[in-house]
Design an enzyme around this catalytic site. Sequence first.
Site, PDB file in Angstrom:
ATOM      1  N   ASP A   8       0.782  -1.164  -0.053  1.00  0.00           N
ATOM      2  CA  ASP A   8      -0.086   0.001  -0.085  1.00  0.00           C
ATOM      3  C   ASP A   8       0.867   1.207  -0.038  1.00  0.00           C
ATOM      4  OD1 ASP A   8      -2.369   1.642   0.323  1.00  0.00           O
ATOM      5  OD2 ASP A   8      -1.901   1.761   2.480  1.00  0.00           O
ATOM      6  N   SER A   9       0.259   2.336  -0.390  1.00  0.00           N
ATOM      7  CA  SER A   9       1.133   3.578  -0.162  1.00  0.00           C
ATOM      8  C   SER A   9       1.613   3.818   1.388  1.00  0.00           C
ATOM      9  CB  SER A   9       0.166   4.805  -0.471  1.00  0.00           C
ATOM     10  OG  SER A   9      -0.801   4.702   0.369  1.00  0.00           O
ATOM     11  N   TYR A  40      -0.663   8.503  -2.468  1.00  0.00           N
ATOM     12  CA  TYR A  40      -0.599   8.265  -3.809  1.00  0.00           C
ATOM     13  C   TYR A  40      -1.792   9.056  -4.477  1.00  0.00           C
ATOM     14  CZ  TYR A  40       2.047   3.784  -3.430  1.00  0.00           C
ATOM     15  OH  TYR A  40       3.184   2.742  -3.403  1.00  0.00           O
ATOM     16  N   GLY A  41      -2.828   9.226  -3.782  1.00  0.00           N
ATOM     17  CA  GLY A  41      -3.988   9.765  -4.150  1.00  0.00           C
ATOM     18  C   GLY A  41      -3.782  10.980  -4.904  1.00  0.00           C
ATOM     19  N   CYS A  71      -4.556  -1.324  -2.071  1.00  0.00           N
ATOM     20  CA  CYS A  71      -4.809   0.094  -2.266  1.00  0.00           C
ATOM     21  C   CYS A  71      -5.422   0.354  -3.352  1.00  0.00           C
ATOM     22  CB  CYS A  71      -3.400   0.846  -2.451  1.00  0.00           C
ATOM     23  SG  CYS A  71      -3.295   2.431  -2.887  1.00  0.00           S
ATOM     24  N   THR A  73      -6.274   3.060  -4.834  1.00  0.00           N
ATOM     25  CA  THR A  73      -5.751   4.128  -5.756  1.00  0.00           C
ATOM     26  C   THR A  73      -4.779   3.594  -6.674  1.00  0.00           C
ATOM     27  OG1 THR A  73      -5.937   5.650  -3.839  1.00  0.00           O
ATOM     28  CG2 THR A  73      -4.720   6.436  -5.772  1.00  0.00           C
ATOM     29  N   GLU A 149      -1.585   7.891   8.844  1.00  0.00           N
ATOM     30  CA  GLU A 149      -0.047   7.753   8.747  1.00  0.00           C
ATOM     31  C   GLU A 149       0.407   8.207  10.059  1.00  0.00           C
ATOM     32  OE1 GLU A 149       2.094   6.216   6.290  1.00  0.00           O
ATOM     33  OE2 GLU A 149      -0.069   5.250   5.708  1.00  0.00           O
ATOM     34  N   CYS A 181     -10.962   3.646   0.410  1.00  0.00           N
ATOM     35  CA  CYS A 181      -9.404   3.597   0.798  1.00  0.00           C
ATOM     36  C   CYS A 181      -8.975   2.621   2.009  1.00  0.00           C
ATOM     37  CB  CYS A 181      -9.087   5.025   0.990  1.00  0.00           C
ATOM     38  SG  CYS A 181      -7.480   5.592   1.674  1.00  0.00           S
ATOM     39  N   THR A 182      -7.943   2.050   1.760  1.00  0.00           N
ATOM     40  CA  THR A 182      -7.740   0.868   2.945  1.00  0.00           C
ATOM     41  C   THR A 182      -7.109   1.711   4.292  1.00  0.00           C
ATOM     42  OG1 THR A 182      -5.626   0.764   1.762  1.00  0.00           O
ATOM     43  CG2 THR A 182      -7.339  -0.734   1.091  1.00  0.00           C
ATOM     44  N   HIS A 183      -6.990   3.001   3.964  1.00  0.00           N
ATOM     45  CA  HIS A 183      -6.815   3.817   5.392  1.00  0.00           C
ATOM     46  C   HIS A 183      -7.974   3.826   6.311  1.00  0.00           C
ATOM     47  CE1 HIS A 183      -2.973   4.577   3.404  1.00  0.00           C
ATOM     48  NE2 HIS A 183      -2.382   5.068   4.613  1.00  0.00           N
TER      49      HIS A 183
HETATM   50  N1  DGL Z   1      -4.671   3.325   0.938  1.00  0.00           N
HETATM   51  C1  DGL Z   1      -4.763   3.894  -0.097  1.00  0.00           C
HETATM   52  C2  DGL Z   1      -6.243   3.449  -0.949  1.00  0.00           C
HETATM   53  O1  DGL Z   1      -6.791   2.658  -0.567  1.00  0.00           O
HETATM   54  C3  DGL Z   1      -4.624   5.376   0.141  1.00  0.00           C
HETATM   55  C4  DGL Z   1      -4.040   6.224  -1.051  1.00  0.00           C
HETATM   56  C5  DGL Z   1      -3.086   7.255  -0.890  1.00  0.00           C
HETATM   57  O2  DGL Z   1      -2.012   7.035  -0.386  1.00  0.00           O
HETATM   58  O3  DGL Z   1      -3.550   8.319  -1.268  1.00  0.00           O
HETATM   59  O4  DGL Z   1      -6.407   4.243  -1.828  1.00  0.00           O
END
Ligand code: DGL
Length: 263
Positions: A8-9, A40-41, A71, A73, A149, A181-183
């Site tokens: 993931d990012s 990453y978004g 992720c 994104t 984060e 988004c996985t966060h």
């Molecule tokens: N966890 C990423 C997702 O599911 C986050 C992307 C990001 O870093 O912006 O989209």
Amino acid sequence: MTTIGVFDSGVGGLSVLRHIRSTLPDARLLYIADSAHVPYGDKPLHYIEQRAISLTRFLIEQGAEAIVIACNTATAAAAATLRQNFAHPIIGMEPAVKPAVAATRSGVVGVLATVGTLRSARFAALLERHANGIEIITQGCPGLVEQVEKGDLAGSDTRMLVERYTQPLLSSGADTMILGCTHYPFLAPLIREVAGEHVALIDTGLAVARQLQRRIETELSESPPGDGSAHFFTSGYVPLASLIMSKLWGNRVDVQELPKEPV
Ligand code: DGL
């Protein structure tokens, strides 16, 4: 032995990894938080594609037999490229529009996701396929990933952002919100508090773990079971990553530094 590479990012993909751990207790798991490059978004497609290729290569070098893009994104930006470049099973993820459309009673579904996911062609195609006449309200959420984060899951800045981003969805009558988004699953308690218990929150982590399990059963059936271990890497600052990842994972984890050029 059955080894799964997950990236993931940043730390968000741990919300997927926990479902993978409980679905596949014997698998050897490798996880990369690409926190030096988060979020990453707001990054261009080719940047995310390069990161995804580089991280996948590293995971395969470490023995990964299947890759999970934990992720939304990165899946939207790079799943097709990874499948062109690697023969391994590549499991991606996307906002759970189909289950949310099936679940809503008010006929309005909200999607919380990154700007990158919402503007992707893949997301447009997903809506085209599954919206099924239901009103879908999308909401980009700049800043939320950064709060996770930092490990700030309930502080006043995080709450303010959650209020700002859920408000338009609630006032449109959404009774179902997709955590795209996985966060965001790590913010679910706060989102529930702000939006109210009557709003259903839909997350894709378990569905991804089950999809991975099916792919392993059909494509990696010859591979001996793993040793149940989990190994964590970060491109970010190791002491901070150890702290935050241990908090989110619920156990102390030793995080290793990702080699600078994992190629
Ligand atoms: N966890 C990423 C997702 O599911 C986050 C992307 C990001 O870093 O912006 O989209």
